[in-house]
Design an enzyme around this catalytic site. Sequence first.
Site, PDB file in Angstrom:
ATOM      1  N   LYS A  83       0.820  -1.356  -0.073  1.00 23.74           N
ATOM      2  CA  LYS A  83      -0.035   0.059  -0.015  1.00 23.74           C
ATOM      3  C   LYS A  83       0.922   1.208   0.007  1.00 23.74           C
ATOM      4  CE  LYS A  83      -4.478   0.828   2.315  1.00 23.74           C
ATOM      5  NZ  LYS A  83      -5.063   0.887   3.411  1.00 23.74           N
TER       6      LYS A  83
HETATM    7  O1  G3P Z   1      -8.156   1.304   3.969  1.00 22.95           O
HETATM    8  C1  G3P Z   1      -8.802   2.394   4.104  1.00 22.95           C
HETATM    9  C2  G3P Z   1      -8.058   3.354   5.136  1.00 22.95           C
HETATM   10  O2  G3P Z   1      -6.653   3.362   5.034  1.00 22.95           O
HETATM   11  C3  G3P Z   1      -8.494   4.598   5.609  1.00 22.95           C
HETATM   12  O3  G3P Z   1      -9.687   4.378   6.315  1.00 22.95           O
HETATM   13  O4  G3P Z   1     -11.427   4.471   8.275  1.00 22.95           O
HETATM   14  O5  G3P Z   1      -8.906   5.500   8.430  1.00 22.95           O
HETATM   15  O6  G3P Z   1     -10.846   6.830   7.107  1.00 22.95           O
HETATM   16  P1  G3P Z   1     -10.106   5.239   7.660  1.00 22.95           P
END
Ligand code: G3P
Length: 224
Positions: A83
């Site tokens: 990622k």
């Molecule tokens: O995979 C998505 C994540 O990286 C972000 O999600 O819930 O922190 O906005 P969130």
Amino acid sequence: MKFFLDTASISQISFWKKYGLVNGVTTNPTLLSKEGNDAIKVIKEICKIVQGDVSAQVTEKDSKNMIEQAKFLKSIHKNIVIKLPCTLSGIEAAQILGKKNYKINITLGFDPSQLSVFKNINITYFSFIIGRVEDFGDNNVEKIPAVKEMIKKLNNKIQFLAASIRNERQLIAAAINGADVITVPPKTWEKVYNNKYTLDGEKSFMDSWNELPIEKRKKYEIKK
Ligand code: G3P
């Protein structure tokens, strides 16, 4: 369409796996940090129990170091997807790693225009962050169809990964507008499957059922 679980919690993965909602897992540094354990151990454990892609995010800021870290993360398990943030450094790293056939998940995508550069870069997923924008009072749901269109026009091989799903409305918008994968935090699934009207409905059916005298309903019920 696939569902990934957006978590690093082994217990949550095991729980939602029973319902067929874990075709893969997405982690990030915040989620790993929440677990409070050795991050590599956690990633290894996740790979053991999940049959599908497991995203592990780089924590380096410079592209050279991102590449170095990606090499190590990839060596952990065949299902690891690297990622990378949708920053210029992340894009530089994606250029190099894409040529080496790494599976890449570009994260922190907040606008369909950010897809432009991936016309010629070999990435597997583009994570479009939906809920986080609404936390700040803005709206990303209406940009979802444009993400799908941009992918079709630029590079059909990229999978549209809808991320940061806070509620039912965002999940439905992603699904009907062609997301290939929706990564859902366990909290959102809990909300979806504790629907107030479903629970109230079940209670009201049971209340009226219990008004029927026992001898008139006992043949219908199972023996306990
Ligand atoms: O995979 C998505 C994540 O990286 C972000 O999600 O819930 O922190 O906005 P969130």
